[in-house]
Scaffold this active site. Sequence first.
Site, PDB file in Angstrom:
ATOM      1  N   ASP A  32       0.879  -1.170   0.000  1.00 20.68           N
ATOM      2  CA  ASP A  32       0.000   0.000   0.000  1.00 20.68           C
ATOM      3  C   ASP A  32       0.914   1.217   0.000  1.00 20.68           C
ATOM      4  OD1 ASP A  32      -1.587   2.186   0.678  1.00 20.68           O
ATOM      5  OD2 ASP A  32      -2.481   1.240   2.436  1.00 20.68           O
ATOM      6  N   SER A 108       0.924  12.581 -12.747  1.00 22.58           N
ATOM      7  CA  SER A 108      -0.041  13.603 -12.370  1.00 22.58           C
ATOM      8  C   SER A 108      -1.190  13.579 -13.374  1.00 22.58           C
ATOM      9  CB  SER A 108       0.644  14.966 -12.318  1.00 22.58           C
ATOM     10  OG  SER A 108      -0.251  15.946 -11.843  1.00 22.58           O
ATOM     11  N   SER A 109      -1.812  14.705 -13.576  1.00 18.17           N
ATOM     12  CA  SER A 109      -2.947  14.801 -14.486  1.00 18.17           C
ATOM     13  C   SER A 109      -3.152  16.261 -14.875  1.00 18.17           C
ATOM     14  CB  SER A 109      -4.205  14.274 -13.786  1.00 18.17           C
ATOM     15  OG  SER A 109      -5.349  14.497 -14.589  1.00 18.17           O
ATOM     16  N   TYR A 122     -10.164  14.160  -7.156  1.00 15.54           N
ATOM     17  CA  TYR A 122      -9.021  13.731  -7.954  1.00 15.54           C
ATOM     18  C   TYR A 122      -8.157  14.928  -8.359  1.00 15.54           C
ATOM     19  CZ  TYR A 122      -6.389  11.469 -11.716  1.00 15.54           C
ATOM     20  OH  TYR A 122      -5.390  10.986 -12.517  1.00 15.54           O
ATOM     21  N   LYS A 126      -4.219  15.619  -7.443  1.00 10.17           N
ATOM     22  CA  LYS A 126      -3.166  15.731  -8.458  1.00 10.17           C
ATOM     23  C   LYS A 126      -2.489  17.103  -8.424  1.00 10.17           C
ATOM     24  CE  LYS A 126      -3.126  11.571  -9.864  1.00 10.17           C
ATOM     25  NZ  LYS A 126      -1.932  10.722  -9.726  1.00 10.17           N
TER      26      LYS A 126
END
Length: 176
Positions: A32, A108-109, A122, A126
């Site tokens: 995890d 990342s995004s 989300y 990010k």
Amino acid sequence: MVLNFATSKVEAERTVAEIVAAGGSAVAVQADVADEFAVARLFDTAEQTYGGIDVVVNSAGIVVHAPIAELDLADLDRVHRTNVRGTFVVDQQAARRVRPGGAIVNISSTTPKLSLPTYSAYAASKAAVDAITLILARELGERDITVNCRARGHRYRPSSTARTSRPSPGWRRCRR
């Protein structure tokens, strides 16, 4: 290569088999990413198996879609545990163990900049990954360790009632 997996043991073992069949070397380890002791064991395995660590690609992440008004706070905590704390824990071990000349890559995004409905948890997570990456790059620059994030573009197709235009897809890089 040490391949970490959270729950997909079968997929991890399949990936290891493909790497080995192609002539490479790989082992799968379950950890995890938000558990600092599990991540330390993961890094221990990499050092014991390969003699050191040169590159870390930190790609763990989850997404939960819900409007802010309806988002269950347990889901927010779960997203942030994996995406923010997980990134921090892995990067902390990487900062301690990656050899000079090595690299750390966080995934990342583009969603933090796109204001997409239902992506609040989300996108916030990010944005934190971007901040962690930029700070770590400055902290490790003198050790000649490159720290980057790769942000895959997101294509959004708004409904006819949405007031958001579709962003262009692409990749964004955060680096020192």
